[in-house]
Design a protein around this motif. Structure first.
Motif, PDB file in Angstrom:
ATOM      1  N   ILE A  38      36.554  44.069  40.640  1.00  0.00           N
ATOM      2  CA  ILE A  38      36.136  41.860  40.503  1.00  0.00           C
ATOM      3  C   ILE A  38      35.482  41.208  39.701  1.00  0.00           C
ATOM      4  O   ILE A  38      35.970  40.159  39.658  1.00  0.00           O
ATOM      5  CB  ILE A  38      34.853  42.081  42.186  1.00  0.00           C
ATOM      6  N   GLY A  39      35.461  41.364  38.216  1.00  0.00           N
ATOM      7  CA  GLY A  39      34.994  41.085  37.602  1.00  0.00           C
ATOM      8  C   GLY A  39      36.311  40.608  36.826  1.00  0.00           C
ATOM      9  O   GLY A  39      36.518  40.108  36.527  1.00  0.00           O
ATOM     10  N   LEU A  40      37.674  41.709  36.343  1.00  0.00           N
ATOM     11  CA  LEU A  40      38.629  40.907  36.074  1.00  0.00           C
ATOM     12  C   LEU A  40      39.443  39.929  36.739  1.00  0.00           C
ATOM     13  O   LEU A  40      39.902  38.881  36.415  1.00  0.00           O
ATOM     14  CB  LEU A  40      39.141  42.504  35.935  1.00  0.00           C
ATOM     15  N   TRP A  41      39.058  39.914  38.427  1.00  0.00           N
ATOM     16  CA  TRP A  41      40.006  39.288  38.883  1.00  0.00           C
ATOM     17  C   TRP A  41      39.598  38.197  38.840  1.00  0.00           C
ATOM     18  O   TRP A  41      40.362  36.579  39.112  1.00  0.00           O
ATOM     19  CB  TRP A  41      39.033  40.384  40.439  1.00  0.00           C
ATOM     20  N   MET A  42      38.278  37.968  38.972  1.00  0.00           N
ATOM     21  CA  MET A  42      37.220  35.888  38.936  1.00  0.00           C
ATOM     22  C   MET A  42      37.348  35.683  37.806  1.00  0.00           C
ATOM     23  O   MET A  42      37.637  34.755  37.359  1.00  0.00           O
ATOM     24  CB  MET A  42      35.760  36.137  38.782  1.00  0.00           C
ATOM     25  N   GLY A  43      37.572  36.944  36.315  1.00  0.00           N
ATOM     26  CA  GLY A  43      37.023  36.687  35.275  1.00  0.00           C
ATOM     27  C   GLY A  43      38.739  36.524  34.521  1.00  0.00           C
ATOM     28  O   GLY A  43      38.614  34.944  32.947  1.00  0.00           O
ATOM     29  N   SER A  44      39.620  36.757  34.992  1.00  0.00           N
ATOM     30  CA  SER A  44      41.024  36.846  34.451  1.00  0.00           C
ATOM     31  C   SER A  44      42.465  36.246  35.512  1.00  0.00           C
ATOM     32  O   SER A  44      43.142  36.019  34.641  1.00  0.00           O
ATOM     33  CB  SER A  44      41.490  38.105  33.231  1.00  0.00           C
ATOM     34  N   TYR A  45      42.218  36.634  36.414  1.00  0.00           N
ATOM     35  CA  TYR A  45      43.653  36.769  36.840  1.00  0.00           C
ATOM     36  C   TYR A  45      43.298  35.439  38.822  1.00  0.00           C
ATOM     37  O   TYR A  45      44.557  35.361  39.090  1.00  0.00           O
ATOM     38  CB  TYR A  45      43.635  37.905  37.785  1.00  0.00           C
ATOM     39  N   THR A  46      42.395  34.571  38.670  1.00  0.00           N
ATOM     40  CA  THR A  46      42.405  33.967  39.412  1.00  0.00           C
ATOM     41  C   THR A  46      43.147  32.160  38.840  1.00  0.00           C
ATOM     42  O   THR A  46      43.376  32.323  37.453  1.00  0.00           O
ATOM     43  CB  THR A  46      41.144  33.293  39.530  1.00  0.00           C
ATOM     44  N   ASN A 204      53.666  36.346  46.020  1.00  0.00           N
ATOM     45  CA  ASN A 204      52.868  35.766  44.647  1.00  0.00           C
ATOM     46  C   ASN A 204      51.700  35.741  44.452  1.00  0.00           C
ATOM     47  O   ASN A 204      51.777  35.648  43.051  1.00  0.00           O
ATOM     48  CB  ASN A 204      53.688  34.364  44.954  1.00  0.00           C
ATOM     49  N   LEU A 205      51.289  36.315  44.794  1.00  0.00           N
ATOM     50  CA  LEU A 205      49.688  36.445  44.017  1.00  0.00           C
ATOM     51  C   LEU A 205      49.425  37.460  43.484  1.00  0.00           C
ATOM     52  O   LEU A 205      48.610  37.164  42.739  1.00  0.00           O
ATOM     53  CB  LEU A 205      48.338  36.399  46.294  1.00  0.00           C
ATOM     54  N   GLY A 206      50.188  38.526  43.514  1.00  0.00           N
ATOM     55  CA  GLY A 206      50.164  39.829  42.595  1.00  0.00           C
ATOM     56  C   GLY A 206      49.216  40.084  42.089  1.00  0.00           C
ATOM     57  O   GLY A 206      48.223  40.296  43.113  1.00  0.00           O
ATOM     58  N   THR A 207      48.890  40.091  40.937  1.00  0.00           N
ATOM     59  CA  THR A 207      47.340  40.615  40.548  1.00  0.00           C
ATOM     60  C   THR A 207      46.208  40.484  41.170  1.00  0.00           C
ATOM     61  O   THR A 207      45.127  41.563  41.717  1.00  0.00           O
ATOM     62  CB  THR A 207      46.705  40.665  38.534  1.00  0.00           C
ATOM     63  N   GLN A 208      46.542  39.285  42.067  1.00  0.00           N
ATOM     64  CA  GLN A 208      45.279  38.679  42.956  1.00  0.00           C
ATOM     65  C   GLN A 208      44.210  39.639  44.343  1.00  0.00           C
ATOM     66  O   GLN A 208      44.026  40.434  44.430  1.00  0.00           O
ATOM     67  CB  GLN A 208      45.315  37.342  42.971  1.00  0.00           C
ATOM     68  N   ALA A 209      45.457  39.977  44.540  1.00  0.00           N
ATOM     69  CA  ALA A 209      46.012  40.239  45.885  1.00  0.00           C
ATOM     70  C   ALA A 209      45.850  42.376  45.355  1.00  0.00           C
ATOM     71  O   ALA A 209      45.236  43.158  46.592  1.00  0.00           O
ATOM     72  CB  ALA A 209      47.492  40.143  46.870  1.00  0.00           C
ATOM     73  N   ARG A 210      46.842  42.750  44.255  1.00  0.00           N
ATOM     74  CA  ARG A 210      46.365  43.858  44.311  1.00  0.00           C
ATOM     75  C   ARG A 210      44.954  43.931  44.292  1.00  0.00           C
ATOM     76  O   ARG A 210      43.968  45.248  44.491  1.00  0.00           O
ATOM     77  CB  ARG A 210      47.012  44.350  43.091  1.00  0.00           C
ATOM     78  N   LEU A 211      43.797  43.405  43.388  1.00  0.00           N
ATOM     79  CA  LEU A 211      42.672  43.911  43.140  1.00  0.00           C
ATOM     80  C   LEU A 211      42.181  43.772  44.168  1.00  0.00           C
ATOM     81  O   LEU A 211      40.845  44.723  44.494  1.00  0.00           O
ATOM     82  CB  LEU A 211      42.939  42.927  41.849  1.00  0.00           C
ATOM     83  N   GLY A 212      41.899  42.430  45.531  1.00  0.00           N
ATOM     84  CA  GLY A 212      41.175  42.146  46.308  1.00  0.00           C
ATOM     85  C   GLY A 212      40.895  43.158  46.600  1.00  0.00           C
ATOM     86  O   GLY A 212      40.664  43.844  47.727  1.00  0.00           O
ATOM     87  N   ASN A 213      42.824  44.097  47.499  1.00  0.00           N
ATOM     88  CA  ASN A 213      43.088  45.022  48.291  1.00  0.00           C
ATOM     89  C   ASN A 213      42.150  46.270  48.063  1.00  0.00           C
ATOM     90  O   ASN A 213      41.637  47.062  48.609  1.00  0.00           O
ATOM     91  CB  ASN A 213      44.378  45.220  48.946  1.00  0.00           C
ATOM     92  N   ALA A 214      42.274  46.468  46.477  1.00  0.00           N
ATOM     93  CA  ALA A 214      42.154  47.598  46.093  1.00  0.00           C
ATOM     94  C   ALA A 214      40.645  47.764  45.786  1.00  0.00           C
ATOM     95  O   ALA A 214      40.298  48.969  46.127  1.00  0.00           O
ATOM     96  CB  ALA A 214      42.320  48.088  44.344  1.00  0.00           C
ATOM     97  N   SER A 215      39.971  46.462  45.558  1.00  0.00           N
ATOM     98  CA  SER A 215      38.051  46.615  45.627  1.00  0.00           C
ATOM     99  C   SER A 215      38.218  46.978  46.821  1.00  0.00           C
ATOM    100  O   SER A 215      36.845  47.781  47.000  1.00  0.00           O
ATOM    101  CB  SER A 215      38.090  44.908  44.956  1.00  0.00           C
ATOM    102  N   CYS A 216      38.598  46.209  48.200  1.00  0.00           N
ATOM    103  CA  CYS A 216      37.909  46.774  49.581  1.00  0.00           C
ATOM    104  C   CYS A 216      38.451  47.998  49.589  1.00  0.00           C
ATOM    105  O   CYS A 216      36.849  49.066  50.120  1.00  0.00           O
ATOM    106  CB  CYS A 216      38.775  46.099  50.529  1.00  0.00           C
TER     107      CYS A 216
END
Length: 250
Positions: A38-46, A204-216
């Motif tokens: 979640i930190g990587l998602w919000m800090g690097s991939y939005t 097309n969301l790529g890493t954002q979608a993967r990080l969000g879904n994986a976090s859940c």
């Protein structure tokens, strides 16, 4: 179970099954993985990555990150401390439990302030989603648990009989608040993904979608693991009741 001599207290008690330590290790891995993702998602991939109070979008990103630290890290550790630190004296464990829950409330308050300021600055309405309604219910439940826990189990106010009567309810509603909080975190991540799907094709969301879904998914595993640890009578502290929702020595 085997007997072991407690180096801290000098008291002999039954050694917990190896599965307790395996489950505890899995829970810690899930905690670290979820917070990092979640930190990587919000800090690097939005679209506008960053975590700060200065930038309005970065302030929005602080909300899920701080909530993750509060719920996934502090709350999980506050619950598991009674199982995993079974060789430490009860008053010390109780102190750690209270400190972690205090940190949870402080982080939640900061995360709420970040979201309120973001919505005020962006002219977005408040309390329009199921996520926000669930969040309010969890916060009120959590605060109620915290206050009642302080009054009944930390301060010398309630009698021993009263404490024993209240303890099963404190345990039950504490776990309810924790699992409701995990669900609310997942709902928030889905809301975040849904808000950006409106301006982009989902694949097309790529890493954002993967990080969000994986976090859940990790949070789902974490919740199941914590439930396993807290409901197995074999994992209980020495001299504790075998039933999670039955009174035990305080």
């Amino acid at each position: 179970m085997e007997k072991e001599n407690d180096d801290f207290t000098g008291i002999e008690h039954e050694r917990p099954p190896t599965t307790m330590y395996v489950s505890g290790f899995l829970a810690q891995c899930c905690v670290i993985a979820a917070c990092v993702m979640i930190g990587l998602w919000m800090g690097s991939y939005t679209a506008d990555p960053g975590l700060s109070w200065v930038n309005l979008m970065h302030r929005l990103h602080l909300h899920p990150f701080l909530m993750a630290l509060a719920v996934v890290f502090c709350s999980t550790e506050a619950i598991l401390v009674y199982r995993m630190l079974r060789s430490i004296s009860k008053p010390i464990v109780k102190g750690i439990h209270v400190l972690l829950h205090t940190a949870t409330l402080a982080l939640v308050g900061t995360a709420l302030a970040a979201m309120i300021e973001f919505k005020n600055g962006s002219k977005f309405p408040h309390l329009y989603s199921a996520h926000s309604w669930f969040g309010l219910i969890v916060i009120f439940l959590y605060i109620g648990q915290y206050v009642l826990g302080i009054v009944f189990f930390l301060l010398p106010v309630a009698s021993e009989n009263t404490r024993q009567a209240v303890l099963p309810f404190h345990k039950f509603f504490g776990l309810c608040a924790y699992f409701f909080a995990l669900i609310t975190v997942c709902m928030g991540m889905f809301d975040f993904l849904e808000s950006i799907v409106g301006t982009s094709v989902y694949p097309n969301l790529g890493t954002q979608a993967r990080l969000g879904n994986a976090s859940c998914i990790v949070l789902l595993i974490l919740g199941g693991t914590v439930m396993h640890i807290m409901t197995r009578s074999a994992y209980a502290r020495p001299n504790a009741s075998e039933n999670l929702f039955e009174p035990e020595p305080l």
